[in-house]
Motif scaffolding. Structure first.
Motif, mmCIF file in Angstrom:
data_model
loop_
_atom_site.group_PDB
_atom_site.id
_atom_site.type_symbol
_atom_site.label_atom_id
_atom_site.label_comp_id
_atom_site.label_asym_id
_atom_site.label_seq_id
_atom_site.Cartn_x
_atom_site.Cartn_y
_atom_site.Cartn_z
ATOM 1 N N LYS A 72 -63.372 9.984 90.534
ATOM 2 C CA LYS A 72 -63.310 8.532 90.622
ATOM 3 C C LYS A 72 -64.159 8.052 91.805
ATOM 4 O O LYS A 72 -64.376 8.781 92.773
ATOM 5 C CB LYS A 72 -61.864 8.078 90.837
ATOM 6 C CG LYS A 72 -60.992 8.219 89.601
ATOM 7 C CD LYS A 72 -59.585 7.724 89.871
ATOM 8 C CE LYS A 72 -58.855 8.654 90.845
ATOM 9 N NZ LYS A 72 -57.435 8.327 91.020
ATOM 10 N N ARG A 73 -64.563 6.796 91.717
ATOM 11 C CA ARG A 73 -65.399 6.248 92.786
ATOM 12 C C ARG A 73 -64.731 6.368 94.151
ATOM 13 O O ARG A 73 -65.369 6.709 95.133
ATOM 14 C CB ARG A 73 -65.729 4.775 92.493
ATOM 15 C CG ARG A 73 -66.628 4.177 93.554
ATOM 16 C CD ARG A 73 -67.032 2.736 93.309
ATOM 17 N NE ARG A 73 -67.722 2.249 94.495
ATOM 18 C CZ ARG A 73 -69.042 2.377 94.687
ATOM 19 N NH1 ARG A 73 -69.790 2.958 93.797
ATOM 20 N NH2 ARG A 73 -69.607 1.928 95.807
ATOM 21 N N GLU A 74 -63.424 6.113 94.209
ATOM 22 C CA GLU A 74 -62.768 6.172 95.521
ATOM 23 C C GLU A 74 -62.748 7.600 96.068
ATOM 24 O O GLU A 74 -62.810 7.805 97.282
ATOM 25 C CB GLU A 74 -61.337 5.602 95.420
ATOM 26 C CG GLU A 74 -60.400 6.408 94.545
ATOM 27 C CD GLU A 74 -59.130 5.627 94.181
ATOM 28 O OE1 GLU A 74 -59.262 4.606 93.475
ATOM 29 O OE2 GLU A 74 -58.038 6.032 94.604
ATOM 30 N N ASP A 75 -62.688 8.582 95.171
ATOM 31 C CA ASP A 75 -62.732 9.972 95.636
ATOM 32 C C ASP A 75 -64.137 10.346 96.122
ATOM 33 O O ASP A 75 -64.296 11.126 97.059
ATOM 34 C CB ASP A 75 -62.280 10.914 94.522
ATOM 35 C CG ASP A 75 -60.804 10.734 94.196
ATOM 36 O OD1 ASP A 75 -60.051 10.317 95.109
ATOM 37 O OD2 ASP A 75 -60.411 10.978 93.040
ATOM 38 N N GLU B 90 -66.243 8.176 97.420
ATOM 39 C CA GLU B 90 -66.388 7.509 98.725
ATOM 40 C C GLU B 90 -65.652 8.291 99.822
ATOM 41 O O GLU B 90 -66.121 8.362 100.963
ATOM 42 C CB GLU B 90 -65.865 6.070 98.639
ATOM 43 C CG GLU B 90 -66.814 5.177 97.842
ATOM 44 C CD GLU B 90 -66.282 3.760 97.638
ATOM 45 O OE1 GLU B 90 -65.076 3.534 97.860
ATOM 46 O OE2 GLU B 90 -67.087 2.893 97.248
#
Lengths: 185, 185
Positions: A153-156, A158
């Motif tokens: 996922k994008r948050e991972d 980042e």
């Protein structure tokens, strides 16, 4: 479950964790000295080599000597026979953060597909040319932009980048002051 | 008289002084952006390129693209396919100071015969390995040693080196903090 998938980013995390364990118990082995030699050629052109370093209690020698030419570009009336010194710093910073992203991704079992960075350092030449003593010689700021394709996922993604910054040697060198002693033999 | 001898170190000081004059009158032309691109290959190995930069009001393109591989050495369970990122910083610092010495020597009419530097950065790996949070990730200190053969007294050679430090972009970047912004596109 995602945990059933084993990511392989080519980083030997087990060896790094073993090194962490070993060096925790032998702190003198963790004292490293990184080296380069630089020889002036002509004008602003120099030739540098990187081969040995000190670590794990002894000098370490590589199979290869890495060689680098540095120069200034033609717009500074130089012959552009190599990257400029400040561009070497950008290469060091981008490659340090990128290696860190791969290592952290491996440790978090995130498969990377591609990681690309562009890095840009802003510089007002009024500093190095001595036009304005309020302007610094170096970069006024540096921006690194990552494009990362990964099974995450994008948050991972980042979070990978954030952790890499936290553990990056060159990020620390650039963002914090380092004492430099220059002597003439 | 010494002043009758014209030193030739291959640095076009007249062009640099003309640039200083021109950029004093056109400060927007002095705004430069230095760039690199970095692509992850595998493990801690990355490949970086340096080609364009922005300056004198427009993008500037070189005839050559300079390419650099970075990696970690075998003692870190990596494949040693390039210099380590921190060694790139040492190459940048040594080459920046060396180009400066040549430029200052030219401006002071001092003929250089040879300029050689060795540079060493001390690093306690307890920082980057996360063993001790009081230890920084980067260098605890850097030492640069110059051996310079020139038609000049020792004190004049030492003054060259001191002036080069004062005007060096990379010396400034390493000894003073620089803001780095890292974003994920």
């Amino acid at each position: 479950m995602a945990s059933a998938v084993q990511a392989d980013n080519g980083v030997n995390v087990e060896a790094l964790l073993a090194a962490k364990e070993a060096l925790t118990n032998a702190p003198e082995a963790a004292q490293f000295k990184w080296r380069a030699a630089c020889e002036w050629k002509d004008g602003t052109h120099s030739h540098s080599t990187v081969e040995s370093f000190y670590g794990l209690g002894q000098d370490q020698h590589r199979k290869t000597t890495f060689a680098f030419d540095a120069d200034h570009p033609e717009v500074f009336a130089s012959l552009d026979q190599g990257a400029t010194p400040v561009e070497y710093v950008l290469v060091g910073l981008a490659s340090c953060l990128t290696a860190g992203i791969a290592a952290v991704a491996q440790n978090r079992n995130i498969q990377l597909k591609s990681v690309k960075a562009t890095i840009e350092g802003d510089m007002d030449l009024a500093g190095i040319l001595g036009i304005d003593s309020d302007v610094r010689n170096g970069f006024s700021g540096i921006t690194v932009k990552y494009a990362i394709d990964a099974d995450a996922k994008r948050e991972d993604i980042e979070a990978l980048v954030a952790q890499s910054q936290k553990r990056s040697a060159v990020y620390d060198i650039v963002t914090n002051p380092t004492n430099v002693t220059v002597v003439v033999n």
